[in-house]
Enzyme design. Structure first.
Site, PDB file in Angstrom:
ATOM      1  N   GLN A  28      -3.993  -7.049   9.546  1.00 23.87           N
ATOM      2  CA  GLN A  28      -4.932  -6.026   9.096  1.00 23.87           C
ATOM      3  C   GLN A  28      -6.349  -6.501   9.361  1.00 23.87           C
ATOM      4  OE1 GLN A  28      -5.876  -4.890   4.851  1.00 23.87           O
ATOM      5  NE2 GLN A  28      -4.869  -2.992   5.488  1.00 23.87           N
ATOM      6  N   CYS A  58     -10.705  -0.094   2.081  1.00 19.78           N
ATOM      7  CA  CYS A  58     -11.305  -1.002   1.103  1.00 19.78           C
ATOM      8  C   CYS A  58     -12.672  -0.480   0.654  1.00 19.78           C
ATOM      9  CB  CYS A  58     -11.442  -2.398   1.698  1.00 19.78           C
ATOM     10  SG  CYS A  58     -12.099  -3.606   0.532  1.00 19.78           S
ATOM     11  N   LYS A  97      -5.137   2.559   8.181  1.00 20.26           N
ATOM     12  CA  LYS A  97      -4.888   2.718   6.738  1.00 20.26           C
ATOM     13  C   LYS A  97      -6.165   3.236   6.095  1.00 20.26           C
ATOM     14  CE  LYS A  97      -2.953   0.473   2.662  1.00 20.26           C
ATOM     15  NZ  LYS A  97      -3.927   0.933   1.661  1.00 20.26           N
ATOM     16  N   HIS A 129      -3.512   5.948   1.404  1.00 22.41           N
ATOM     17  CA  HIS A 129      -3.604   5.696  -0.032  1.00 22.41           C
ATOM     18  C   HIS A 129      -4.023   7.012  -0.689  1.00 22.41           C
ATOM     19  CE1 HIS A 129      -5.108   2.827  -3.444  1.00 22.41           C
ATOM     20  NE2 HIS A 129      -4.594   3.946  -3.924  1.00 22.41           N
ATOM     21  N   GLY A 170       0.089   4.024  -2.824  1.00 24.34           N
ATOM     22  CA  GLY A 170      -0.706   4.205  -4.030  1.00 24.34           C
ATOM     23  C   GLY A 170       0.110   4.492  -5.269  1.00 24.34           C
ATOM     24  N   GLY A 171       0.139   3.553  -6.214  1.00 24.71           N
ATOM     25  CA  GLY A 171       0.780   3.779  -7.502  1.00 24.71           C
ATOM     26  C   GLY A 171       2.287   3.906  -7.470  1.00 24.71           C
ATOM     27  N   GLY A 191       2.359  -1.832  -2.477  1.00 21.89           N
ATOM     28  CA  GLY A 191       1.310  -2.837  -2.468  1.00 21.89           C
ATOM     29  C   GLY A 191       1.358  -3.755  -3.655  1.00 21.89           C
ATOM     30  N   ARG A 192       0.579  -3.452  -4.678  1.00 20.75           N
ATOM     31  CA  ARG A 192       0.475  -4.336  -5.844  1.00 20.75           C
ATOM     32  C   ARG A 192       1.808  -4.568  -6.532  1.00 20.75           C
ATOM     33  NH1 ARG A 192      -3.262  -1.444  -9.552  1.00 20.75           N
ATOM     34  NH2 ARG A 192      -2.728   0.318  -8.225  1.00 20.75           N
TER      35      ARG A 192
END
Length: 285
Positions: A28, A58, A97, A129, A170-171, A191-192
């Site tokens: 990335q 970002c 992205k 996202h 996302g989420g 992701g997270r």
């Protein structure tokens, strides 16, 4: 994400090296100069990366000041030029992205126009996202949580551009949610959740690709072997590896003691593997 400046003006090998077990692996990039991005895409190809991912998502102040990340959604021609030059410089697939919008530019029309413009430059895969980015007033952490998710906007994007690969992000925290999103999109990016609870990924190959169920014991043995190989060959402190392993047993009995042991003792252990082996005993290994 690694910036073009870091690759061009610093030790590129330090940022680009990886373990062969990580394939398929994406590089990335963050940047806004098309020629610099093209140069770095070529470096990514040289190092054997499977994908080049251009970060247009970002929202931090630091990257905004360098015209990197989400701010580029407001400069679609720069993104299009970058994609074209990256594709001309390398045979590795280029993926963008991005968010569904920025600040007050968060309409469906704005998103569709951005994607259409970049797609015409040669990009056929977009990782979206499903939040807009608020560039002034929210921290990067808040930008991952405060702007509301709008999955329908991403679904509508796929309807509008059925010829493109649209991957939603996302989420998303469960495989059940992944199944639901795959009714409307071509892929799902975790992701997270994957970082903080990597055991979730153990279900993916079995549930989505029909592979056999994972052997957890073998995964642990492989992890120990790879960590041992890496700290010996690279001669780096083990703390730089184990800090990314703290969530590995988040739902397992003994996880708290496992995390505490690594957090307390790994910084003191240089590149010795025993601190990881000792911590694993708290979770039954």
């Amino acid at each position: 994400m690694v910036t073009t400046g870091a690759l061009i003006h610093a030790d590129a090998h330090r940022f680009l090296k990886y373990h062969e077990a990580e394939h398929p692996i994406a590089l990335q990039l963050g940047g806004s100069d098309p020629s610099e991005l093209a140069h770095c895409a070529k470096l990514g190809e040289k190092y054997g990366y499977d994908e080049i991912n251009l970060n247009i998502g970002c929202p931090s102040d630091r990257v905004q000041n360098g015209m990197i990340g989400a701010i580029l959604m407001g400069h679609k021609q720069i993104v299009a030029d970058a994609v074209k030059q990256m594709k001309d410089a390398s045979d590795v697939p280029v993926v963008v992205k991005h968010r569904i919008g920025i600040d007050d530019f968060d309409s469906e029309a704005f998103l569709f126009d951005f994607v259409d413009h970049v797609a015409k430059a040669g990009c056929d895969t977009f990782v979206v996202h499903a939040r807009k980015a608020i560039l002034q007033g929210l921290s990067p952490k808040e930008n991952r949580e405060v702007p509301p998710l709008n999955y329908q906007r991403v679904y509508d994007l796929k309807k509008e551009f059925s010829n493109l690969n649209i991957i939603i992000n996302g989420g998303i925290e469960t495989t059940e949610q992944c199944h639901e999103h795959l009714k409307y999109c071509d892929g799902v990016m975790l992701g997270r959740k994957a970082y903080h609870d990597p055991r979730l990924l153990m279900q993916v190959d079995h549930e989505f690709y029909g592979d056999s169920e994972p052997d957890v014991d073998q995964i642990v043995r492989d992890a120990i072997a790879q960590v041992k190989q890496y700290i010996q060959s690279e001669e780096i402190p083990i703390k730089y590896i184990t800090r990314h392993m703290l969530g590995l047993f988040s739902s397992v009995k003994g996880a708290k003691q496992y995390r505490r042991h690594l957090s307390e003792y790994a910084p003191q252990c240089g590149n010795r593997i025993d601190v990881l082996c000792d911590a694993l005993r708290f979770v039954g290994y």
